[in-house]
Design a protein around this motif. Sequence first.
Motif, short mmCIF file in Angstrom:
data_model
loop_
_atom_site.label_atom_id
_atom_site.label_comp_id
_atom_site.label_asym_id
_atom_site.label_seq_id
_atom_site.Cartn_x
_atom_site.Cartn_y
_atom_site.Cartn_z
N GLN A 87 54.43 47.63 36.27
CA GLN A 87 53.40 46.68 35.85
C GLN A 87 52.02 47.12 36.33
O GLN A 87 51.87 47.64 37.42
N GLU A 88 51.03 46.92 35.45
CA GLU A 88 49.63 47.18 35.82
C GLU A 88 48.88 45.88 35.58
O GLU A 88 49.01 45.29 34.51
N SER A 89 48.13 45.44 36.57
CA SER A 89 47.45 44.16 36.39
C SER A 89 46.00 44.19 36.82
O SER A 89 45.59 45.00 37.65
N LEU A 90 45.25 43.28 36.20
CA LEU A 90 43.83 43.07 36.51
C LEU A 90 43.68 41.64 36.97
O LEU A 90 44.15 40.72 36.28
N LEU A 91 43.03 41.44 38.09
CA LEU A 91 42.67 40.10 38.52
C LEU A 91 41.15 40.06 38.47
O LEU A 91 40.48 40.77 39.22
N VAL A 92 40.61 39.26 37.54
CA VAL A 92 39.16 39.21 37.35
C VAL A 92 38.65 37.91 37.95
O VAL A 92 39.00 36.83 37.48
N ILE A 93 37.84 38.03 39.01
CA ILE A 93 37.29 36.85 39.68
C ILE A 93 35.78 36.92 39.53
O ILE A 93 35.12 37.81 40.08
N GLY A 94 35.24 35.98 38.75
CA GLY A 94 33.82 36.01 38.37
C GLY A 94 32.86 36.25 39.51
O GLY A 94 31.94 37.05 39.42
N SER A 95 33.08 35.53 40.64
CA SER A 95 32.10 35.60 41.73
C SER A 95 32.34 36.77 42.67
O SER A 95 31.46 37.16 43.42
N LEU A 96 33.55 37.35 42.63
CA LEU A 96 33.90 38.39 43.62
C LEU A 96 34.01 39.79 43.03
O LEU A 96 33.36 40.72 43.50
N GLY A 97 34.85 39.95 42.03
CA GLY A 97 35.05 41.29 41.48
C GLY A 97 36.35 41.41 40.71
O GLY A 97 36.96 40.41 40.31
N ILE A 98 36.78 42.65 40.51
CA ILE A 98 37.98 42.93 39.74
C ILE A 98 38.96 43.71 40.61
O ILE A 98 38.60 44.74 41.18
N GLN A 99 40.17 43.17 40.72
CA GLN A 99 41.20 43.86 41.48
C GLN A 99 42.19 44.49 40.50
O GLN A 99 42.71 43.82 39.62
N VAL A 100 42.41 45.80 40.66
CA VAL A 100 43.31 46.55 39.78
C VAL A 100 44.55 46.91 40.59
O VAL A 100 44.43 47.53 41.65
N THR A 101 45.73 46.51 40.12
CA THR A 101 46.97 46.76 40.86
C THR A 101 48.01 47.45 40.00
O THR A 101 48.22 47.07 38.85
N SER A 102 48.63 48.48 40.55
CA SER A 102 49.78 49.13 39.90
C SER A 102 51.01 48.87 40.75
O SER A 102 51.00 49.13 41.95
N SER A 103 52.06 48.33 40.12
CA SER A 103 53.32 48.07 40.83
C SER A 103 54.35 49.09 40.41
O SER A 103 54.67 49.20 39.23
N TYR A 104 54.86 49.84 41.38
CA TYR A 104 55.83 50.90 41.10
C TYR A 104 57.25 50.35 41.07
O TYR A 104 57.53 49.27 41.61
N ALA A 105 58.17 51.10 40.45
CA ALA A 105 59.57 50.69 40.32
C ALA A 105 60.23 50.46 41.68
O ALA A 105 61.13 49.65 41.81
N SER A 106 59.75 51.16 42.71
CA SER A 106 60.34 51.04 44.05
C SER A 106 59.89 49.76 44.75
O SER A 106 60.40 49.40 45.79
N GLY A 107 58.88 49.07 44.17
CA GLY A 107 58.34 47.87 44.82
C GLY A 107 56.99 48.13 45.48
O GLY A 107 56.28 47.21 45.84
N LYS A 108 56.63 49.42 45.62
CA LYS A 108 55.34 49.78 46.21
C LYS A 108 54.21 49.34 45.28
O LYS A 108 54.36 49.36 44.06
N GLU A 109 53.08 48.94 45.85
CA GLU A 109 51.92 48.56 45.04
C GLU A 109 50.70 49.35 45.49
O GLU A 109 50.53 49.60 46.67
N SER A 110 49.86 49.74 44.53
CA SER A 110 48.57 50.34 44.92
C SER A 110 47.47 49.50 44.28
O SER A 110 47.56 49.14 43.11
#
Length: 188
Positions: A87-110
Amino acid sequence: SMEERRYRSASGAPIALRRRQHSASCRELAVRCPRLQLRSLSALTSAVWLAAYGLFVLSENSMVLSAAIFITLVGLIVYLHFVKIDQESLLVIGSLGIQVTSSYASGKESTTFIEMGQVKDVVINEAIYMQKVIYYLCILLQDPGDPLGVSEVVPLFQSSKPRLDCLIEVYKSCQEILEQRKTTPQSS
C-alpha cells in the motif's frame, strides 16, 4: 467517512483507492496493490529448487542444494522487506503538510513528511515508459530562492502506478485541500 473504489494500474493489475476524510482539511488517500500470490511464489521457489536439484545430480555436490535454499530464503526476505509494497498512501493535512507512506509486505513502513510551506503544487505529469505514455502524480516543492521556481519533484505511487482515472481522483482531493490553503490567510 471512508470509500473504496477499484481501478487498474498501468500494467493492468487490479488496485483499490481508499479515500478517508478525517476533517474538512485532512484527507487520506491510499492505493492498495494486489497481495503477494502464494501460487506464483511457490512456482518460482519450485523452479529454483528443481534447477538446483538437477545441478546437484550432475555435480554430486550437496553445496548446490544448500546454496539454492539459502539464496531463495534470502531473496524472499529481501523481496518482502524492501521490494514488495502492499500500500502507498498520502495523508494531506491542510495546515501541516503531506505525509507519504509506503507499507511493505513484511509490515515495514517508510514515511516521508513534506511541510505545507514547501509544497508549491500537486500535478499530474506524463512520461514515456516502455513505448507507452504513463501518467504519474507528483508534488512540486517550492524553491526557497526563487518564488516561481521548483526545487524538487517528488513522484507519488511509484510502486502501484495507477492509471490516469485513479490519479485524477487523488489529484482532485489534493487540490481541494491546497485551494483551501490559498483562500485562508496564513497565520504566522
